[in-house]
Design a protein around this motif. Structure first.
Motif, PDB file in Angstrom:
ATOM      1  N   GLY A  49       9.953   0.732  19.522  1.00 34.63           N
ATOM      2  CA  GLY A  49      10.688   1.887  19.023  1.00 34.63           C
ATOM      3  C   GLY A  49      10.628   2.005  17.511  1.00 34.63           C
ATOM      4  N   ILE A  50      10.691   0.865  16.814  1.00 35.11           N
ATOM      5  CA  ILE A  50      10.577   0.860  15.352  1.00 35.11           C
ATOM      6  C   ILE A  50       9.145   1.173  14.932  1.00 35.11           C
ATOM      7  CG2 ILE A  50      10.926  -0.522  13.258  1.00 35.11           C
ATOM      8  CD1 ILE A  50      12.754  -2.358  15.017  1.00 35.11           C
ATOM      9  N   TYR A  51       8.209   0.562  15.622  1.00 31.77           N
ATOM     10  CA  TYR A  51       6.785   0.654  15.286  1.00 31.77           C
ATOM     11  C   TYR A  51       6.276   2.093  15.319  1.00 31.77           C
ATOM     12  CZ  TYR A  51       1.726  -0.209  15.868  1.00 31.77           C
ATOM     13  OH  TYR A  51       0.366  -0.210  15.741  1.00 31.77           O
ATOM     14  N   LYS A  52       6.749   2.873  16.288  1.00 32.66           N
ATOM     15  CA  LYS A  52       6.257   4.245  16.462  1.00 32.66           C
ATOM     16  C   LYS A  52       6.647   5.152  15.299  1.00 32.66           C
ATOM     17  CE  LYS A  52       6.324   3.931  21.508  1.00 32.66           C
ATOM     18  NZ  LYS A  52       7.046   4.323  22.750  1.00 32.66           N
ATOM     19  N   ASN A  53       7.633   4.758  14.519  1.00 32.87           N
ATOM     20  CA  ASN A  53       8.106   5.610  13.421  1.00 32.87           C
ATOM     21  C   ASN A  53       7.657   5.138  12.045  1.00 32.87           C
ATOM     22  OD1 ASN A  53       9.684   7.459  15.041  1.00 32.87           O
ATOM     23  ND2 ASN A  53      11.122   5.780  15.372  1.00 32.87           N
ATOM     24  N   ILE A  54       6.748   4.164  12.002  1.00 31.41           N
ATOM     25  CA  ILE A  54       6.268   3.649  10.716  1.00 31.41           C
ATOM     26  C   ILE A  54       5.293   4.644  10.090  1.00 31.41           C
ATOM     27  CG2 ILE A  54       4.871   1.840   9.639  1.00 31.41           C
ATOM     28  CD1 ILE A  54       6.067  -0.148  11.605  1.00 31.41           C
ATOM     29  N   THR A  55       5.440   4.861   8.782  1.00 32.51           N
ATOM     30  CA  THR A  55       4.469   5.646   8.021  1.00 32.51           C
ATOM     31  C   THR A  55       3.646   4.698   7.148  1.00 32.51           C
ATOM     32  OG1 THR A  55       6.086   6.035   6.260  1.00 32.51           O
ATOM     33  CG2 THR A  55       5.936   7.690   8.002  1.00 32.51           C
ATOM     34  N   TYR A  56       2.446   5.124   6.774  1.00 34.01           N
ATOM     35  CA  TYR A  56       1.485   4.217   6.141  1.00 34.01           C
ATOM     36  C   TYR A  56       1.000   4.758   4.800  1.00 34.01           C
ATOM     37  CZ  TYR A  56       1.379   1.985  10.705  1.00 34.01           C
ATOM     38  OH  TYR A  56       1.742   1.340  11.864  1.00 34.01           O
ATOM     39  N   ARG A  57       0.564   3.817   3.947  1.00 40.18           N
ATOM     40  CA  ARG A  57      -0.086   4.152   2.684  1.00 40.18           C
ATOM     41  C   ARG A  57      -1.365   3.325   2.553  1.00 40.18           C
ATOM     42  NH1 ARG A  57       3.267   1.936  -2.432  1.00 40.18           N
ATOM     43  NH2 ARG A  57       1.242   2.382  -3.379  1.00 40.18           N
ATOM     44  N   LYS A  58      -2.368   3.892   1.851  1.00 40.87           N
ATOM     45  CA  LYS A  58      -3.682   3.249   1.755  1.00 40.87           C
ATOM     46  C   LYS A  58      -3.952   2.631   0.385  1.00 40.87           C
ATOM     47  CE  LYS A  58      -5.597   6.633   5.006  1.00 40.87           C
ATOM     48  NZ  LYS A  58      -6.578   7.727   5.219  1.00 40.87           N
ATOM     49  N   ASP A  59      -3.104   2.937  -0.605  1.00 36.17           N
ATOM     50  CA  ASP A  59      -3.414   2.538  -1.978  1.00 36.17           C
ATOM     51  C   ASP A  59      -2.602   1.336  -2.442  1.00 36.17           C
ATOM     52  OD1 ASP A  59      -1.018   3.849  -1.928  1.00 36.17           O
ATOM     53  OD2 ASP A  59      -1.345   4.938  -3.806  1.00 36.17           O
ATOM     54  N   ALA A  60      -2.208   0.462  -1.518  1.00 32.19           N
ATOM     55  CA  ALA A  60      -1.374  -0.683  -1.875  1.00 32.19           C
ATOM     56  C   ALA A  60      -2.187  -1.769  -2.566  1.00 32.19           C
ATOM     57  CB  ALA A  60      -0.715  -1.243  -0.624  1.00 32.19           C
ATOM     58  N   ASP A  61      -1.667  -2.292  -3.687  1.00 39.86           N
ATOM     59  CA  ASP A  61      -2.308  -3.419  -4.347  1.00 39.86           C
ATOM     60  C   ASP A  61      -1.592  -4.710  -3.940  1.00 39.86           C
ATOM     61  OD1 ASP A  61       0.001  -2.706  -5.696  1.00 39.86           O
ATOM     62  OD2 ASP A  61      -0.682  -3.527  -7.602  1.00 39.86           O
ATOM     63  N   VAL A  62      -2.160  -5.844  -4.359  1.00 42.22           N
ATOM     64  CA  VAL A  62      -1.702  -7.158  -3.904  1.00 42.22           C
ATOM     65  C   VAL A  62      -1.334  -8.020  -5.099  1.00 42.22           C
ATOM     66  CG1 VAL A  62      -2.445  -9.291  -2.773  1.00 42.22           C
ATOM     67  CG2 VAL A  62      -3.044  -7.087  -1.768  1.00 42.22           C
ATOM     68  N   GLU A  63      -0.211  -8.706  -5.004  1.00 45.26           N
ATOM     69  CA  GLU A  63       0.227  -9.634  -6.052  1.00 45.26           C
ATOM     70  C   GLU A  63       0.944 -10.797  -5.383  1.00 45.26           C
ATOM     71  OE1 GLU A  63       0.273 -10.739 -10.016  1.00 45.26           O
ATOM     72  OE2 GLU A  63      -0.396  -8.749  -9.355  1.00 45.26           O
ATOM     73  N   MET A  64       0.728 -12.026  -5.893  1.00 49.69           N
ATOM     74  CA  MET A  64       1.376 -13.198  -5.309  1.00 49.69           C
ATOM     75  C   MET A  64       1.639 -14.232  -6.387  1.00 49.69           C
ATOM     76  SD  MET A  64       0.303 -15.300  -1.879  1.00 49.69           S
ATOM     77  CE  MET A  64       1.357 -16.585  -1.198  1.00 49.69           C
ATOM     78  N   ALA A  65       2.756 -14.944  -6.258  1.00 49.42           N
ATOM     79  CA  ALA A  65       3.103 -16.008  -7.209  1.00 49.42           C
ATOM     80  C   ALA A  65       3.845 -17.104  -6.468  1.00 49.42           C
ATOM     81  CB  ALA A  65       3.963 -15.453  -8.341  1.00 49.42           C
ATOM     82  N   GLU A  66       3.753 -18.322  -6.975  1.00 47.65           N
ATOM     83  CA  GLU A  66       4.497 -19.427  -6.384  1.00 47.65           C
ATOM     84  C   GLU A  66       5.098 -20.303  -7.469  1.00 47.65           C
ATOM     85  OE1 GLU A  66       1.924 -21.760  -3.817  1.00 47.65           O
ATOM     86  OE2 GLU A  66       1.648 -23.265  -5.371  1.00 47.65           O
ATOM     87  N   ASN A  67       6.101 -21.048  -7.066  1.00 41.34           N
ATOM     88  CA  ASN A  67       6.784 -21.971  -7.963  1.00 41.34           C
ATOM     89  C   ASN A  67       6.908 -23.318  -7.273  1.00 41.34           C
ATOM     90  OD1 ASN A  67       8.326 -23.008 -10.105  1.00 41.34           O
ATOM     91  ND2 ASN A  67      10.247 -22.326  -9.179  1.00 41.34           N
TER      92      ASN A  67
END
Length: 707
Positions: free
Chosen positions: A311-329
């Motif tokens: 039920g949640i999945y069917k209402n998801i909207t999407y974007r194609k221009d997402a960038d990626v960033e990650m950090a750890e401590n």
């Protein structure tokens, strides 16, 4: 007119400045079978060592690799109870050598199933010596395989309320029902599953997190690639070797979503990651046992969770221009090591055991003390990653639901999930105040041995990393203001404490008069409060604190002999537990009961469930007419108008009498909520929305406060 050089200069500058590159999101996902090829195999999750020789369901590692043209990261969720940081560091190092993904851009977590092969020693069970190297190679293969499947993709977020699938398993016991810990000390004020017997308990020890969060990845043309779910429910329990409800849920989603895929389409990958659920279980102990049937059937539980997800999945909207960033401590945390006396006690027990495995709780925890003494400290890893405007934070622990709520509420990005038991298996980290309540989750061992301040340090590290990857400041949590809040503020209180804090010691004063209160230590925070629809807006849950023997200390220096105290009460203790169930408001000096001051409580064996009032001058007990039902919210107001005193329950007068006001002076500035000045029969339950006014409100105004 002379031609201008400006257009020419702008054109030249445009050639010199590189065009901003478009962040094309790429995603690849895979499922790697990590079922042991050799049986029997050791299985973790119990006090004593055990092994199984039958496979009930396969166990898997499910991996997603995400790239944006510049950076890459991997997310892997393994059907494992826990995995150590050194083991996972080795996996990451090997995988980094075979991929374009840096080791510090890999998130590897465990589902925390208790019916899967042991790859980490804990309590009575050791890591299986043959399975651990097998798993290491399979995890490297999973990351490599997921990267090989990278393709242009889009991303979307969804979240739903799954409250009926999760509940608190850790409950606070009555003060007269405290039990002993493995070291022989009466410290167990809160413990798992105590809520089975309502006569033994006063309420849950913390909040639940009902969010079922989803990160969905699709190809550019809309073909499902992967779905990463996150939910706070500890585990279900399954026979033999099994991936528990985590595996059944993933298989069910793959079947549902896979129905619409072409036969030659790449495999769709569903993943259930473990949310913060160190104090969470499936059974709702606030309901009678005959209502647990839904959560006692693993197949029904999993299939219903799949239905909610769809039920949640069917209402998801999407974007194609997402960038990626990650950090750890990476930070060093101390263990709570035994003192000399406890260490000597432990050494005697372990020496007597000889070469045999520990069998009793005493033997298990004695051995753990020696291990903590030898190790002294450890390194823990926290991470945050961002894909577009969606974030993930991690803890290497069995983290209470409250800790996850803290991270989500303060994350710069509202679309945030928190994955626990990631990048290590460093045991329970109760919030500091929960250590005072004791119980299994606090007993020092490899499964719960980090320093008392580990939880706030790890939560703060997560929030700092989220700020870093989002390049945005954290949000500062404050509850929304519903109509009931505006009513209180409209009456101009001298002080108003909403009691909505994540932690102590300060209770914020919302009146603007800067009269913050101070919580004493034994308090549980962020429980469900009174009338959410009145005190908050939208679907937000109003929050309250749960008192477990300690109080809230405040000062209001301008009350005189005309004032009003308004508060919402929720009694947790059975009415036959003691003479007075608890004192909710008290006035006077700390530690004593002086010959002045007003004191308001709730009757127990005396005047069961009825409001009771006592003045320090004559110490005569006056009782109301109406019994308050246990575990329900009720509004109470004490109005003093010179010699006249009225106590209201839900807007109606309950106690009316002539009562001399207390002696004037500085001593009456000191107010206590959740207990009496002399700490006799302190409150065992919740209080919420406490307001103090420097005048006697009339009956109509009190009625408005009770709405």
């Amino acid at each position: 007119m002379k031609p201008t050089l400006a257009p020419l200069l702008l054109a030249c500058l445009a050639l010199l400045i590189p065009e901003r590159s478009y962040a094309e999101l790429q995603v690849g996902a895979t499922i790697m079978d990590v079922t042991p090829v050799k049986l029997p195999v050791l299985v973790n999750g119990s006090m004593k060592s055990r092994s199984v020789d039958k496979v009930y369901t396969k166990v898997n590692a499910r991996a997603i690799v995400v790239a944006d043209g510049e950076d890459r990261l991997a997310i892997v969720v393994v059907d494992s109870c826990m995995m150590t940081r050194p083991f996972l560091d080795e996996v990451k190092k090997l995988a980094a050598q075979k991929t374009k993904i840096p080791a510090d851009h890999m998130l590897i977590s465990a589902t925390h199933a208790h019916s899967v092969p042991s790859s980490m020693g804990c309590l009575g069970t050791s890591a299986d010596p043959e399975y651990t190297p097998f798993l290491r190679g399979k995890l490297v293969d999973a990351i490599v395989a997921a990267e090989a499947k990278l393709e242009p993709a889009q991303i979307g977020w969804g979240v739903g309320n799954a409250a009926k699938f999760t509940a608190l398993r850790r409950w606070i016991k009555r003060p007269d029902r405290i039990s002993n810990d493995p070291f022989g000390n009466p410290t167990v004020r809160a413990t798992m599953h105590a809520g089975r017997n309502w006569d033994d308990v006063i309420g849950e020890s913390g909040p639940e997190d009902p969010d079922l969060s989803l990160i969905s990845f699709q190809s550019k043309d809309g073909r499902p690639i992967a779905l990463l779910a996150n939910f706070s429910m500890h585990y279900f329990g399954a026979p033999s070797l099994s991936a528990d409800y985590f595996g059944l849920y993933c298989n069910g989603l793959q079947e549902e979503i896979g129905k619409k895929l072409p036969k030659d389409a790449p495999e769709f990958v569903a993943i259930m990651s473990h949310g913060c659920s160190g104090d969470i279980y499936r059974r709702d102990y606030t309901k009678p046992q005959d209502q647990w049937s839904f959560t006692d059937d693993i197949n029904e539980y999993s299939s219903e969770l799949v239905k909610l997800t769809m039920g949640i999945y069917k209402n998801i909207t999407y974007r194609k221009d997402a960038d990626v960033e990650m950090a750890e401590n990476r930070m060093q945390l101390n263990y709570r090591v035994p003192d000399k006396q406890l260490l000597e006690w432990s050494q005697r027990i372990v020496e007597k055991m000889g070469d045999k495995l520990p069998e009793t709780q005493e033997e298990i925890y004695a051995r753990e003390q020696i291990m903590l003494h030898e190790r002294q400290s450890t390194e823990v890893v926290t991470q945050a990653l961002r894909i577009g405007d969606i974030a993930i934070a991690t803890t290497p622990n069995e983290t209470y639901a409250l800790s996850g709520l803290k991270v989500k509420a303060q994350s710069p990005l509202p679309q945030t999930m928190v994955i626990e038991l990631a990048n290590g298996g460093d045991g329970y980290i109760p919030p500091p105040e929960q250590h005072l309540l004791g119980g299994y989750n606090t007993w020092a061992a490899r499964s719960a041995g980090l320093e008392v301040l580990a939880e706030p340090r790890i939560v703060e590290s997560d929030i700092e990393l989220l700020e870093k990857v989002s390049n945005q400041p954290r949000r500062f949590y404050e509850q929304s203001r519903g109509p009931a809040v505006e009513t209180i503020l409209g009456f101009k209180p001298s002080a108003y404490w909403r009691l909505d804090e994540f932690n102590g010691p300060r209770a914020r004063d919302l009146s603007g008069n800067q009269r913050d209160g101070i919580y004493e230590p034994a308090i549980a925070y962020f429980l469900e409060g009174a009338r959410s629809k009145s005190f908050c807006t939208g679907t937000e849950t109003n929050r309250a604190v749960h008192f477990a023997g300690n109080r809230l200390q405040t000062r209001v220096n301008d009350l005189g002999d005309q004032f009003t105290v308004s508060l919402w009460i929720w009694n947790g203790i059975p009415l036959d537990a003691r003479d007075i169930s608890g004192w909710m408001f008290s006035q006077g000096p700390n530690h004593g009961l002086a010959a002045y001051g007003d004191h308001l409580g709730l009757g127990g064996k005396q005047h069961p469930g009825k409001l009771v009032y006592m003045n320090g001058t004559d110490r005569k007990l006056h009782a109301g007419k109406t019994a308050v039902e246990r575990w329900t919210w009720n509004h109470v107001a004490l109005v003093r108008d010179g010699d006249k005193l009225t106590v209201y329950l839900n807007g109606k007068p309950e106690i009316e009498l002539e009562s001399k006001p207390g002696a004037s002076g500085v001593l009456l500035e000191q107010l206590f909520f959740g207990g009496r000045t002399d700490n006799d029969s302190n409150w065992e339950g919740r209080l919420d929305e406490i307001a103090v006014f420097d005048r006697a409100l009339n009956a109509g105004e009190v009625s408005q406060l009770a709405k």
